[in-house]
Scaffold this motif. Structure first.
Motif, PDB file in Angstrom:
ATOM      1  N   SER A 265       0.807  -1.052  -0.019  1.00 38.10           N
ATOM      2  CA  SER A 265       0.127  -0.070   0.036  1.00 38.10           C
ATOM      3  C   SER A 265       1.058   1.222  -0.193  1.00 38.10           C
ATOM      4  CB  SER A 265      -0.856   0.030   1.261  1.00 38.10           C
ATOM      5  OG  SER A 265      -1.672   1.252   1.369  1.00 38.10           O
ATOM      6  N   ILE A 266       0.469   2.251  -0.885  1.00 34.42           N
ATOM      7  CA  ILE A 266       1.285   3.475  -1.109  1.00 34.42           C
ATOM      8  C   ILE A 266       0.504   4.682  -0.711  1.00 34.42           C
ATOM      9  CG2 ILE A 266       0.710   3.658  -3.468  1.00 34.42           C
ATOM     10  CD1 ILE A 266       3.651   4.659  -3.754  1.00 34.42           C
ATOM     11  N   THR A 267       0.758   5.490  -0.026  1.00 36.69           N
ATOM     12  CA  THR A 267       0.242   7.000   0.241  1.00 36.69           C
ATOM     13  C   THR A 267       0.245   7.907  -0.717  1.00 36.69           C
ATOM     14  OG1 THR A 267       2.108   7.890   1.484  1.00 36.69           O
ATOM     15  CG2 THR A 267       0.769   6.389   2.846  1.00 36.69           C
ATOM     16  N   TYR A 268      -0.655   8.685  -0.693  1.00 36.29           N
ATOM     17  CA  TYR A 268      -0.594  10.027  -1.740  1.00 36.29           C
ATOM     18  C   TYR A 268       0.836  10.773  -1.608  1.00 36.29           C
ATOM     19  CZ  TYR A 268      -2.843  14.344  -3.362  1.00 36.29           C
ATOM     20  OH  TYR A 268      -3.293  15.514  -3.979  1.00 36.29           O
ATOM     21  N   LEU A 269       1.357  10.659  -0.384  1.00 36.36           N
ATOM     22  CA  LEU A 269       2.478  11.619  -0.155  1.00 36.36           C
ATOM     23  C   LEU A 269       3.620  10.863  -1.009  1.00 36.36           C
ATOM     24  CD1 LEU A 269       4.357  13.728   0.893  1.00 36.36           C
ATOM     25  CD2 LEU A 269       4.511  12.510   3.042  1.00 36.36           C
ATOM     26  N   GLU A 270       3.716   9.330  -0.813  1.00 35.30           N
ATOM     27  CA  GLU A 270       4.702   8.651  -1.299  1.00 35.30           C
ATOM     28  C   GLU A 270       4.544   8.669  -2.736  1.00 35.30           C
ATOM     29  OE1 GLU A 270       5.080   5.317   2.473  1.00 35.30           O
ATOM     30  OE2 GLU A 270       3.553   4.916   0.662  1.00 35.30           O
ATOM     31  N   ALA A 271       3.577   8.777  -3.279  1.00 38.09           N
ATOM     32  CA  ALA A 271       3.344   8.849  -4.706  1.00 38.09           C
ATOM     33  C   ALA A 271       4.108  10.176  -5.303  1.00 38.09           C
ATOM     34  CB  ALA A 271       1.708   8.797  -5.063  1.00 38.09           C
ATOM     35  N   ILE A 272       3.830  11.171  -4.466  1.00 41.16           N
ATOM     36  CA  ILE A 272       4.622  12.469  -5.090  1.00 41.16           C
ATOM     37  C   ILE A 272       5.949  12.432  -5.080  1.00 41.16           C
ATOM     38  CG2 ILE A 272       4.842  14.894  -4.119  1.00 41.16           C
ATOM     39  CD1 ILE A 272       1.710  14.754  -3.332  1.00 41.16           C
ATOM     40  N   ARG A 273       6.510  11.562  -4.015  1.00 41.37           N
ATOM     41  CA  ARG A 273       8.021  11.339  -3.697  1.00 41.37           C
ATOM     42  C   ARG A 273       8.482  10.460  -4.685  1.00 41.37           C
ATOM     43  NH1 ARG A 273       8.279   8.586   0.888  1.00 41.37           N
ATOM     44  NH2 ARG A 273       7.962  10.479   2.158  1.00 41.37           N
ATOM     45  N   GLU A 274       7.589   9.370  -5.389  1.00 41.59           N
ATOM     46  CA  GLU A 274       8.072   8.657  -5.913  1.00 41.59           C
ATOM     47  C   GLU A 274       8.148   9.119  -7.638  1.00 41.59           C
ATOM     48  OE1 GLU A 274       9.504   5.014  -7.669  1.00 41.59           O
ATOM     49  OE2 GLU A 274       9.642   5.608  -5.601  1.00 41.59           O
ATOM     50  N   ALA A 275       7.143   9.891  -7.826  1.00 46.94           N
ATOM     51  CA  ALA A 275       7.174  10.650  -9.065  1.00 46.94           C
ATOM     52  C   ALA A 275       8.398  11.568  -9.247  1.00 46.94           C
ATOM     53  CB  ALA A 275       5.784  11.450  -9.366  1.00 46.94           C
ATOM     54  N   GLN A 276       8.617  12.268  -8.359  1.00 44.35           N
ATOM     55  CA  GLN A 276       9.960  13.069  -8.323  1.00 44.35           C
ATOM     56  C   GLN A 276      11.268  12.418  -8.552  1.00 44.35           C
ATOM     57  OE1 GLN A 276       9.526  16.904  -5.454  1.00 44.35           O
ATOM     58  NE2 GLN A 276       8.634  15.342  -4.507  1.00 44.35           N
TER      59      GLN A 276
END
Length: 321
Positions: free
Chosen positions: A3-14
């Motif tokens: 499970s991935i959080t909204y914040l982790e998605a932003i970090r991963e995109a960067q």
């Protein structure tokens, strides 16, 4: 993938943007070693030395530097600590970045991340939703991701655009929203039917999507099927999907967390009233936060912004007409 959080998605995109394109760099206050106010850049400075920079406490200088770098071929991602603080860089954003291509035929591919919206106890200086203000100005792309999937894909797409992007990520969703994977990407400028229905349409975006979905579920217990449209992108706005939904339901409620005077909710209603008045079976309604500064106290904050119960109440009023 766990499970991935909204914040982790932003970090991963960067992370992916930095990995894919050597011209991408990150710039913001305390984003290097510290990882930013919300840890959206945690460990990225270590992974990409020399490409994650701490900025001075001057949003004006931050945006000015990013514009200059973009002119020279870079693709900066700027982190504002809070969306509210972007007003300090307002001149650079709307008078320089937004107009650069139209004045000089030179693209300005910068992405400005705005941690937006309210959380309990944040008060008037750390809770504002700025999307309506920036949407007023030609030349800017305004994105409002409401899901983990959109937080990831839309940020990656933002960096690839030739236009300056205002990326309004909602702070309340950082840890409250999770998904099993990144799902599929959708084009910027395309709205999504988050829930199909036949009795009324709710058009919304960002964190209000989830309040609206819960309200629609509450109305289902009364026998109503409410369609919920997630705008995803405030500018460009997918008018066709909105009109198609209103054609199916005949009733419209627009929900936003920003202040009520002008703004996204007003724009949606104006477009429907001018282009599809004949499709309406009831006057369109809108629901925003109260027209006051955002209160600190958690109970007052809950009363200030739209909630599941207040959205459900407006829907019942719309359905009774």
């Amino acid at each position: 993938m766990s499970s991935i959080t909204y914040l982790e998605a932003i970090r991963e995109a960067q992370y992916e943007a930095l990995k894919e394109n050597p011209n991408v760099f990150l710039y913001g206050q305390d984003i290097g070693t510290f990882g930013g106010a919300f840890k959206a850049t945690k460990n990225l400075g270590r992974e990409f030395p020399g490409r994650v920079f701490d900025a001075p406490i001057s949003e004006d200088a931050m945006i000015g530097m990013a514009i200059g770098a973009a002119v020279e071929g870079a693709r900066p991602i700027i982190e504002m600590q809070f969306a509210d603080f972007s007003s300090v860089g307002f001149n650079q954003i709307v008078n320089q970045a937004a107009t650069l291509y139209w004045r000089t035929n030179t693209p300005c591919p910068i992405t400005i991340r705005l941690p937006s919206g309210g959380t309990a106890g944040s008060g008037p200086f750390h809770s504002q939703s700025m999307e309506s203000i920036y949407a007023h100005y030609p030349g800017l792309v305004i994105l409002t991701p409401a899901t983990v999937e959109d937080a990831y894909w839309m940020l990656l797409d933002s960096v690839k655009l030739e236009d300056p992007v205002i990326f309004c990520e909602h702070k309340f969703l950082y840890y409250h929203l999770k998904a099993d994977d990144f799902g599929q990407s959708m084009p910027i400028g395309k709205a999504r039917i988050a829930r199909p229905g036949r009795d009324a349409t709710v058009v919304t975006y960002s964190a209000m999507l989830h309040e609206s979905l819960r309200a629609a579920e509450e109305l289902r217990l009364d026998g109503y099927e409410v369609e919920v449209v997630d705008l995803r992108s405030v500018k460009p706005m997918d008018t066709d999907t909105i009109l198609a939904s209103v054609a199916r339901t005949g009733r419209l409620l627009v929900v936003g967390e920003a202040f009520p005077w002008g703004g996204v909710t007003s724009e949606v209603i104006a477009r429907v009233a001018s282009e599809a008045f004949h499709l309406l079976d009831a006057p369109p309604l809108r629901l925003n936060s109260k027209d006051t500064p955002i209160p600190y106290h958690p109970n007052l904050w809950k009363s200030h912004r739209p909630t599941t119960s207040s959205i459900a109440a407006e829907l019942r009023k719309l359905l009774r007409y």
